[in-house]
Every structure is written in C-alpha cells, then in structure tokens.
Design a protein around this motif. Structure first.
Motif, PDB file in Angstrom:
ATOM      1  N   GLY A  62      17.231  -0.119  -2.273  1.00 13.15           N
ATOM      2  CA  GLY A  62      17.006  -1.625  -2.487  1.00 13.15           C
ATOM      3  C   GLY A  62      15.893  -2.134  -2.624  1.00 13.15           C
ATOM      4  N   PHE A  63      15.583  -3.405  -2.423  1.00  7.40           N
ATOM      5  CA  PHE A  63      14.541  -4.080  -2.302  1.00  7.40           C
ATOM      6  C   PHE A  63      14.817  -5.386  -1.689  1.00  7.40           C
ATOM      7  CE2 PHE A  63      15.948  -5.392  -6.463  1.00  7.40           C
ATOM      8  CZ  PHE A  63      15.406  -6.666  -6.605  1.00  7.40           C
ATOM      9  N   PHE A  64      13.577  -6.123  -1.112  1.00  9.21           N
ATOM     10  CA  PHE A  64      13.883  -7.371  -1.023  1.00  9.21           C
ATOM     11  C   PHE A  64      12.386  -8.171  -1.073  1.00  9.21           C
ATOM     12  CE2 PHE A  64      13.281  -5.270   2.990  1.00  9.21           C
ATOM     13  CZ  PHE A  64      12.293  -5.994   3.415  1.00  9.21           C
ATOM     14  N   TRP A  65      12.301  -9.624  -1.286  1.00 11.86           N
ATOM     15  CA  TRP A  65      11.203 -10.334  -1.436  1.00 11.86           C
ATOM     16  C   TRP A  65      10.688 -11.049   0.069  1.00 11.86           C
ATOM     17  CZ3 TRP A  65       8.364 -10.846  -6.073  1.00 11.86           C
ATOM     18  CH2 TRP A  65       9.011 -10.394  -7.247  1.00 11.86           C
ATOM     19  N   THR A  66       9.524 -10.932   0.234  1.00 12.58           N
ATOM     20  CA  THR A  66       9.116 -11.434   1.570  1.00 12.58           C
ATOM     21  C   THR A  66       7.924 -12.374   1.698  1.00 12.58           C
ATOM     22  OG1 THR A  66       8.064 -10.615   3.596  1.00 12.58           O
ATOM     23  CG2 THR A  66       7.541  -9.407   1.947  1.00 12.58           C
ATOM     24  N   ASP A  67       7.813 -13.148   2.759  1.00 14.58           N
ATOM     25  CA  ASP A  67       6.569 -14.168   2.725  1.00 14.58           C
ATOM     26  C   ASP A  67       5.617 -13.365   3.437  1.00 14.58           C
ATOM     27  OD1 ASP A  67       8.236 -14.349   4.934  1.00 14.58           O
ATOM     28  OD2 ASP A  67       8.349 -16.538   4.998  1.00 14.58           O
ATOM     29  N   CYS A  68       5.689 -12.309   3.954  1.00 13.91           N
ATOM     30  CA  CYS A  68       4.832 -11.737   4.805  1.00 13.91           C
ATOM     31  C   CYS A  68       3.137 -11.828   3.934  1.00 13.91           C
ATOM     32  CB  CYS A  68       4.970 -10.245   5.000  1.00 13.91           C
ATOM     33  SG  CYS A  68       3.999  -9.276   5.865  1.00 13.91           S
ATOM     34  N   PRO A  69       2.199 -12.041   4.874  1.00 17.17           N
ATOM     35  CA  PRO A  69       0.742 -12.453   4.027  1.00 17.17           C
ATOM     36  C   PRO A  69       0.376 -11.244   3.252  1.00 17.17           C
ATOM     37  CG  PRO A  69       0.856 -13.178   6.402  1.00 17.17           C
ATOM     38  CD  PRO A  69       2.035 -12.474   6.172  1.00 17.17           C
ATOM     39  N   SER A  70       0.749 -10.029   3.873  1.00 15.20           N
ATOM     40  CA  SER A  70       0.196  -8.694   3.268  1.00 15.20           C
ATOM     41  C   SER A  70       0.848  -8.175   2.063  1.00 15.20           C
ATOM     42  CB  SER A  70       0.096  -7.690   4.238  1.00 15.20           C
ATOM     43  OG  SER A  70       1.341  -7.356   4.744  1.00 15.20           O
ATOM     44  N   CYS A  71       2.026  -8.753   1.669  1.00 16.72           N
ATOM     45  CA  CYS A  71       3.059  -8.165   0.781  1.00 16.72           C
ATOM     46  C   CYS A  71       3.851  -9.188   0.268  1.00 16.72           C
ATOM     47  CB  CYS A  71       3.594  -6.807   1.077  1.00 16.72           C
ATOM     48  SG  CYS A  71       4.821  -7.020   2.191  1.00 16.72           S
ATOM     49  N   ASP A  72       4.398  -9.192  -0.904  1.00 16.25           N
ATOM     50  CA  ASP A  72       5.310  -9.775  -1.776  1.00 16.25           C
ATOM     51  C   ASP A  72       6.762  -9.259  -1.567  1.00 16.25           C
ATOM     52  OD1 ASP A  72       3.383 -11.964  -2.145  1.00 16.25           O
ATOM     53  OD2 ASP A  72       2.764 -10.634  -3.598  1.00 16.25           O
ATOM     54  N   ILE A  73       6.823  -8.173  -1.804  1.00 10.33           N
ATOM     55  CA  ILE A  73       7.989  -7.224  -2.134  1.00 10.33           C
ATOM     56  C   ILE A  73       8.331  -5.840  -1.460  1.00 10.33           C
ATOM     57  CG2 ILE A  73       7.327  -6.251  -4.183  1.00 10.33           C
ATOM     58  CD1 ILE A  73      10.211  -6.792  -5.140  1.00 10.33           C
ATOM     59  N   VAL A  74       9.285  -5.610  -0.789  1.00  5.20           N
ATOM     60  CA  VAL A  74       9.589  -4.429  -0.223  1.00  5.20           C
ATOM     61  C   VAL A  74      10.573  -3.779  -0.857  1.00  5.20           C
ATOM     62  CG1 VAL A  74      10.013  -3.467   2.112  1.00  5.20           C
ATOM     63  CG2 VAL A  74       8.882  -5.403   2.101  1.00  5.20           C
ATOM     64  N   VAL A  75      10.084  -2.239  -1.176  1.00  6.71           N
ATOM     65  CA  VAL A  75      11.060  -1.491  -1.614  1.00  6.71           C
ATOM     66  C   VAL A  75      11.442  -0.421  -0.747  1.00  6.71           C
ATOM     67  CG1 VAL A  75      11.384   0.288  -3.554  1.00  6.71           C
ATOM     68  CG2 VAL A  75      10.043  -1.701  -4.061  1.00  6.71           C
ATOM     69  N   VAL A  76      12.695  -0.168  -0.440  1.00  7.31           N
ATOM     70  CA  VAL A  76      13.439   0.468   0.693  1.00  7.31           C
ATOM     71  C   VAL A  76      13.753   1.839  -0.039  1.00  7.31           C
ATOM     72  CG1 VAL A  76      15.003   0.581   2.596  1.00  7.31           C
ATOM     73  CG2 VAL A  76      14.050  -1.430   1.783  1.00  7.31           C
ATOM     74  N   LYS A  77      13.441   3.077   0.328  1.00  4.08           N
ATOM     75  CA  LYS A  77      13.674   4.236  -0.233  1.00  4.08           C
ATOM     76  C   LYS A  77      14.220   5.133   0.750  1.00  4.08           C
ATOM     77  CE  LYS A  77       9.583   4.955  -1.740  1.00  4.08           C
ATOM     78  NZ  LYS A  77       8.463   5.717  -2.345  1.00  4.08           N
ATOM     79  N   THR A  78      14.643   6.341   0.357  1.00  2.00           N
ATOM     80  CA  THR A  78      15.267   7.201   1.441  1.00  2.00           C
ATOM     81  C   THR A  78      14.283   7.968   2.189  1.00  2.00           C
ATOM     82  OG1 THR A  78      15.293   8.973  -0.330  1.00  2.00           O
ATOM     83  CG2 THR A  78      17.139   7.758  -0.058  1.00  2.00           C
ATOM     84  N   SER A  79      12.928   7.744   1.672  1.00  2.00           N
ATOM     85  CA  SER A  79      11.643   8.401   2.451  1.00  2.00           C
ATOM     86  C   SER A  79      10.919   7.097   3.067  1.00  2.00           C
ATOM     87  CB  SER A  79      10.798   8.943   1.515  1.00  2.00           C
ATOM     88  OG  SER A  79      10.420   7.869   0.321  1.00  2.00           O
ATOM     89  N   GLY A  80      11.481   6.121   3.186  1.00  2.00           N
ATOM     90  CA  GLY A  80      10.888   4.916   4.175  1.00  2.00           C
ATOM     91  C   GLY A  80      10.531   3.794   3.191  1.00  2.00           C
ATOM     92  N   LEU A  81       9.652   2.764   3.664  1.00  2.00           N
ATOM     93  CA  LEU A  81       9.300   1.666   2.979  1.00  2.00           C
ATOM     94  C   LEU A  81       8.021   1.501   2.082  1.00  2.00           C
ATOM     95  CD1 LEU A  81      10.017  -0.744   6.113  1.00  2.00           C
ATOM     96  CD2 LEU A  81      11.465  -0.090   4.025  1.00  2.00           C
ATOM     97  N   ASP A  82       7.900   1.069   0.900  1.00  2.00           N
ATOM     98  CA  ASP A  82       7.023   0.730   0.145  1.00  2.00           C
ATOM     99  C   ASP A  82       6.550  -0.709   0.101  1.00  2.00           C
ATOM    100  OD1 ASP A  82       6.435   3.335  -0.198  1.00  2.00           O
ATOM    101  OD2 ASP A  82       7.145   3.323  -2.269  1.00  2.00           O
ATOM    102  N   LEU A  83       5.466  -1.144   0.753  1.00  2.00           N
ATOM    103  CA  LEU A  83       4.855  -2.520   0.610  1.00  2.00           C
ATOM    104  C   LEU A  83       4.033  -2.891  -0.402  1.00  2.00           C
ATOM    105  CD1 LEU A  83       6.059  -2.172   3.607  1.00  2.00           C
ATOM    106  CD2 LEU A  83       4.631  -3.616   4.286  1.00  2.00           C
ATOM    107  N   PHE A  84       4.508  -3.825  -1.362  1.00  2.00           N
ATOM    108  CA  PHE A  84       3.886  -3.976  -2.514  1.00  2.00           C
ATOM    109  C   PHE A  84       3.193  -5.621  -2.631  1.00  2.00           C
ATOM    110  CE2 PHE A  84       6.485  -0.355  -3.751  1.00  2.00           C
ATOM    111  CZ  PHE A  84       5.542   0.314  -4.541  1.00  2.00           C
ATOM    112  N   ALA A  85       2.101  -5.748  -3.252  1.00  2.00           N
ATOM    113  CA  ALA A  85       1.753  -7.320  -3.294  1.00  2.00           C
ATOM    114  C   ALA A  85       1.896  -7.399  -4.954  1.00  2.00           C
ATOM    115  CB  ALA A  85       0.239  -7.595  -3.043  1.00  2.00           C
TER     116      ALA A  85
END
Length: 742
Positions: free
Chosen positions: A126-149
């Motif tokens: 799955g995924f979700f949007w975030t207001d974190c300063p370093s990233c805009d969207i977080v993708v959740v995978k079976t291998s962990g988290l990918d933080l994207f801007a």
C-alpha cells in the motif's frame, strides 16, 4: 420493521419510543449509491469517502459531516483498483493498480505517470501521503518502506530513503502519522515510525502480547485486530487478543512502547471507534457498545453495554392488503429505508474514529455520544461532571448539563461532601481552561478528533478499503468481506499539558517539541530522555487546530445559572445554601480564581435572612467575603438592622478608596460637614453641591448652611455665579431674618 431483519442482524432496539442508548447515529445518512461503483475507500488524510467506477472517482467530504454532501467527480483511466488516495493538497490522485504499480493523475492538467516496483520479488502492500519535510509519499512493501518526494517539474517520484525490513502487513493513521509494520511467524513483532511535519521518529521494535491457546497451535495476529487511536492527544495501539478475550492497550513514547492494561471483550468480533475522546468498543456479535474514558485510571466502563440507537428514522405505515402498483413501488422504497435501520448489520464497517460505512446499502453514518443519557446513567455526580468537563465536540451541551446537574444536586440538598467534590471539579476545570486559553477560544466542533486507519494491498476493491494487507498482497478482509481504509477527522487536543505522566495509567502527555532534531530518521534530543518525558503524540499543529469551545463554567455563570435561579426555591434552607457557596469559595481560593461579587452579596443576604450577623461580621473581617463595591453597598443595606454590619460596609468603602460613595453615605447619614472635610481631603470633585446644600437646609441650621455655602464659594471657582448659590444664599438670608424677628 423488526421482522425485516435477519436472525444475524439486530434491528434497532432504539427506533421506538423509550429506547435507551448512550451512542446514536442520526438519520439520514450520507448516501453514496453510485451506479457501477467498485467499492468504497476512505482517504483519512483528506477525510474523503471515495467510490470509484471503471473510469471515474466520486469523493465526498466527511468533515463537516453532511447527509446532503455532493460528491466531487474526477475521471481516471480504466483498470483494477486496489486502493486510492488524494495527495494532501488534493492536486493529485494516486491509484494503486496492483502489487507492483501505482498510477498518478494530476487533477487540473490531466497529466499522468506510473510508478512501478523495481524488483519483481517485492510486493507493494500500500501507500500513503505524508507532510514529512523529506518526503511526500511512502510506499509500503514486503521488503520495507520507500520514501519518495514528488518532483513537480518532471512529474515523477524521486527516491529519498529506503528502510529495509520484512513486512507482513501494516497499519497507519494519518492523524497520528504513525505506521506499524508487522512481521514474524505470528505477526506480533512490530517496527514503528512516525512521519510528521517535525520529521521522522523511529520507534523501538516491540512485540504485542498474545495468549497461548490450549492446543499447540500458534495464533497469528491479523491486521483487523490492531487499531491506532488518538485519545486526548495521546497515541494508543489497541490489540484484540481473541484467545484471552481482552483488548490490550499500548502507549507510544519516543523511546519505548508501554502496555497500559487491558479491557475485557465479550464478542469474537469487535470494532473500535473514538467519539469526542471517548473509546467505544463495539461488541459486534453481541450488538452492543461499551464506552471507556481512558483519561482516568479506572478501566471500568462509563456505562452498561447498550446497542447503538438510530435517531430520526421515519416510520412507514405497514400494508395489510395486497398492494397496488404504486403501493408496491412505495413498499420497495420502504424496504430500502428499513435496510438502513438495521444496526450492526453484516455490511457495517467501522472507520476510526467515528464513522460507519454500511457497504451493503452504500451509506455512511456518523457516531454521536448521547451526553444526556450518559449523565443520567450514573449517580456519582462528581464523576459525571468530570466526564462532561472533558467533552469538546458538544461543549455547550456539556456545559448546560453540568449546570443542570449542579442545580439539581443543590436543590435536592445532597451531602455537603458530595457538593464540595463537585465544586472542586468545576472550579479546577475552569482554572485549567484559563491557563490553556481554551475558555476564550471557540472553534467549530466539526474539526473533531479522530484517528486514521490504513491502506489495503492489491486486489479488487469491492467494499471499504482497510489499510491492512498481508505480505502476499492479498487483502485481509473483515467478516463482511470489506476492506477498511484510514480515518481521520481532526485532532484532539490534550486535556491538560501540565498534568503529570504515569506509565502505568492513561495520563495526559506532553507534546513533542518542535525543537527536537532528527537525524537519519532517528530522534536526536541531545540528551537522554526518560519514557515519561517523551510521549508520542499527534501532530502539534493538528492538536492546536482542534481546540474547541470549553465546557468550563466560570464563577459568573455559577451565580447566574445556578445560585440565582434556586435562591427563592431554597428560601427555607439559607444555612445549607451558604455552606455550598462557601465550598465554592474554598475551591476558587485554592485555584486562585476570582469569584463574582454577586456571590458574596448573595452570601450576605442569606446570612442576614437567618440573622447570623456575628458570622457575617467574621466572614467580612477574615476576608472570606472579599471586599468590593457591591459587597460594601449590600453591607450598608443589611446594616439597617445591625449597626455593626453597617459600619463594616462604610469602612469597606473607605478601604476600597471609593471616596465618592463614602461622601454620599456621610451626607445620607446627615454628616455633611464631615463629608465636606473628607471630600476636600481626598479631592472628591464629582459631588453636586446641591446635595450638601439640601442637607444643610433640611437641618434647619443657618450656621451649617452658611458654612456649606462658604466652602463651595472658596473651593469651586465661579460658584458664586451659579443659581444654586443665589437660591440658597436667599434662603440663608430668610433664615437669618426670621431668627432676628423671633
């Protein structure tokens, strides 16, 4: 209507008159019946209920909740839909198409692009949007988290950081900004991250408690058994233990996760809601809900288990004969309405904090607390008042109930000790509201606290998407074959930021400081921090936004709405009423809260009514009755029956430097010459000379009248040219002439 409910469904036990419940849903619901709908998804970040078709997306705002809300409509390309979320600025739509790809669509320009997993061995949960300063969207995978801007120029995602770990499923809420990642054979080991506007906090790894069954089998924790809720600004995790039949609670701190006790459950299927910081545990099989106020140390429920009540449902007349065509159409509509009246139906999905999505009937309901019913269910008045004083969404109603309860308690002449505790509760709450400023602030109640549920994994979404997915990319569904997505309707503010912390109980927590520095995803506070000093809370800015009108009652309101209305009704009980008022004075003195002068005036009147002049004198001398102009004037009035009390009143005028009032008092008592000397000494220039001249004339003493005329002639420039001078000078001459003739 009850006959239309199946044996597995409870038709509302609250549709008829006399129904009892502490929780209700209000008819009509928000109807979301879209032809060709492919299910429902909840976007907790934007408080949107989303229903996509093959090529369109319909979205309804749920805050403020309105049954008449019209949907916004966006066009999308055809394809499977696993989950769907809008960006936090609502400019982009992200649609998860499979366990390897997410489509992004710009709502204004129509530009689109696709993000895909680089490795085929990875599965996107799955995924979700975030207001974190370093990233805009977080993708959740079976291998962990990918933080994207999100790169606006290239219309693509840029990888910021990867957090490697094995993930079976996850739970996330936007309000808490907290994600829990489950792993292990029993899925009871968790990693946690809070991604907020302040940065990223990595929580320590922890394990949830699971009772061992009698057999050798090891139960596996499912995502639908874990809830993240925000109550009084504090973040909790609630975990269902089906073997032990309890609901474990965990409190999150920056450097520890502390188990905070357990609540019993009585149903194999439970759901959790939060309404106005009250925890609602739905015993779905039993079709009742149990309320907990976890602000207090007690794990006891607020009230007895009762079903949810449906209010405002229109009853339709039953047809006893064979219906005609028109009647048949009307009956079909009636059947549709009757389906809406089914409580705890199989299609119900609970969205934390306080929404219910009826998947079968495509309806959305909002949960409300019945404060009046809750208040009436307990005879422990201080406890009820404490509960009401913590309510924010219906602050005005809570305040009115507190006033009514307090009036009734006094009219019924309840024991002084009970009333004293009640006064302590009300005064302490008011003092706290003054310190926090909430008494003077009023923000619309619809910015309600709520907690966010999560995103589900790949798979065809036919119902409400739930933010809980397993490692194989298969959606973990509720018994109603629904997937529930996140929910967040606002931010609850901490009841007291100055309360002490206690790891072993539900106590308010301090807000994470914006000054905290973050490095590499971990908190660097610059010093060691204890668990109790570092609670993990919802976003500071979000909490500030949700500050609501306080139900606190000021001493002015206590006088106006409690004591003044009941004074005449308690004319035969002046001593009891004085005792109650004194308890209010005691509480106010402890909290350093100013009491309305009219309460002191009322105390004087009550003591005078029972001729307790000695006690009244002591109250004044010892400053139990605080000095004020109103008090001094009441003492003077009461002093008509007691000279000592009148003297206390005149002395109080002098002590308060109310020189004009004191001069008028002297003139009224016939001491006009002394009044003149006092006025000259204290430079009182606002008194009309006529008052003194009339008093001197009334005394029939020409020497006094001459002295008064001479005084004003000497000290008021131009007085000899006024009509008053000529009038009383003429009178003085007549008085002198008559005395010579005599």
């Amino acid at each position: 209507m009850a006959g239309k409910a199946s044996s597995s469904q409870a038709s509302v036990g609250g549709l008829g008159s006399g129904a009892v419940s502490h929780v209700f849903i209000q008819y009509p619901p928000l109807r979301c019946n879209i032809p060709g709908s492919r299910g429902f998804y909840y976007d907790d970040g934007n408080k949107l209920l989303i229903s996509p078709t093959s090529d369109q997306v319909f979205s309804w705002k749920t805050v403020p909740f309105s049954p008449n809300a019209a949907p916004n409509i966006d066009s999308i390309t055809e394809g499977p839909i696993c989950s769907i979320r809008f960006s936090l600025d609502e400019k982009l739509i992200a649609v998860q198409r499979s366990n390897t790809s997410i489509d992004f669509l710009h709502r204004e320009t129509g530009e689109a692009f696709t993000h895909r997993c680089k490795s085929e061995s990875e599965s996107m949960l799955g995924f979700f949007w975030t207001d974190c300063p370093s990233c805009d969207i977080v993708v959740v995978k079976t291998s962990g988290l990918d933080l994207f801007a999100y790169d606006h120029a290239s219309k693509s995602l840029a990888l910021v950081e990867t957090k490697k770990m094995t993930v079976s499923w996850y739970v996330y809420t936007h309000e808490s900004r907290l994600i829990l990642l489950a792993s292990g054979m029993q899925c009871k080991s968790f990693h946690g991250f809070q991604l907020s506007s302040a940065g990223i906090i990595r929580l320590p790894k922890f394990e949830m408690v699971m009772a061992k069954p009698e057999a050798n089998s090891k139960p596996v924790l499912a995502s639908e058994d874990v809830y993240i809720v925000t109550v009084y600004g504090r973040i909790y995790c609630l975990q269902v233990d089906r073997v032990a039949m309890v609901l474990h609670s965990y409190r999150f701190y920056r450097d520890a996760i502390i188990q905070q006790g357990s609540l019993p459950i009585y149903s194999s299927k439970v759901a959790v809601s939060v309404a106005d910081n009250v925890l609602l545990v739905h015993q779905v099989d039993a079709k009742v809900v149990i309320l907990y106020d976890i602000f207090s140390d007690s794990r006891a429920p607020i009230s007895a288990p009762l079903p949810v009540l449906l209010r405002g449902f229109p009853r339709s007349d039953s047809f006893t004969s064979r219906p005609s065509t028109k009647e048949s159409e009307s009956l079909e509509a009636s059947d549709s309405n009757d389906n809406e009246a089914i409580i705890y139906g199989d299609g119900w999905t609970f969205l934390v904090p306080h929404l219910i999505c009826d998947i079968a009937n495509k309806r959305l309901w909002k949960i409300h607390l019945d404060l009046e019913a809750i208040s009436a269910s307990s005879s422990e008045v201080p406890s009820v008042l404490e509960f009401l004083q913590r309510r924010k969404l219906e602050a005005n109603k809570a305040k009115q109930l507190c006033l009514e309860i307090t009036r009734t308690m006094i009219l019924e002449c309840r024991p002084i000790t009970m009333v004293a505790k009640a006064m302590d509760v009300l005064v302490t709450s008011y003092a706290l509201s003054l310190k926090t400023g909430s008494y003077f602030k009023g923000i619309k109640a619809e910015t309600t606290p709520s907690s966010v549920s999560n995103v589900s994994g790949p798979g065809q979404g036919i119902d409400v998407n739930t933010g809980r997915t397993d490692g194989l990319g298969k959606s973990i569904q509720n018994e109603s074959a629904s997937r529930v997505n996140s929910v967040s309707a606002g931010r609850p503010s901490t009841y007291s930021s100055s309360e002490t912390e206690d790891n072993s109980s539900f106590e308010p927590s301090k807000i994470i400081s914006n000054d905290t520095q973050f490095e590499g995803g971990k908190v660097d506070t610059g010093a060691e921090s204890s668990t109790t000093d570092n609670p993990l809370n919802a976003s500071v800015s979000e909490q500030q936004e949700s500050q609501l009108t306080s139900p606190a009652i000021s001493p002015d309101e206590m006088y106006k709405f409690v004591f003044a209305p009941i004074e005449e009704e308690m004319i035969g009980e002046p001593s009891y009423l004085v005792s109650i008022i004194l308890e209010l004075f005691r509480s106010a003195n402890l909290e350093k809260v100013k009491v309305h002068p009219n309460l002191f005036v009322l105390t004087i009147q009550l003591l005078a009514r029972s001729e307790q002049y000695a006690e009244l004198g002591l109250f004044v001398i010892n400053k139990i009755i605080e000095p004020s102009k109103e008090v001094a004037l009441q003492l003077l009035e009461t002093g008509s029956q007691n000279s000592q009390i009148r003297k206390l009143g005149s002395d109080m005028l002098r002590q308060l430097s109310l020189h004009q009032d004191y001069v008028l008092l002297l003139v009224q008592d016939g001491y006009y010459l002394e009044a003149l000397r006092y006025a000259r000494k204290h430079k009182v220039t606002t008194i009309r000379p006529t008052l003194f001249l009339e008093a001197a004339f009334t005394s029939n003493d020409s020497q006094h009248l001459a002295a008064v005329l001479r005084f004003f002639s000497d000290f008021i420039p131009g007085f000899r040219s006024t009509s008053d001078f000529f009038t009383y000078y003429h009178i003085l001459n007549e008085m002198n002439s008559s005395s010579v003739v005599a």
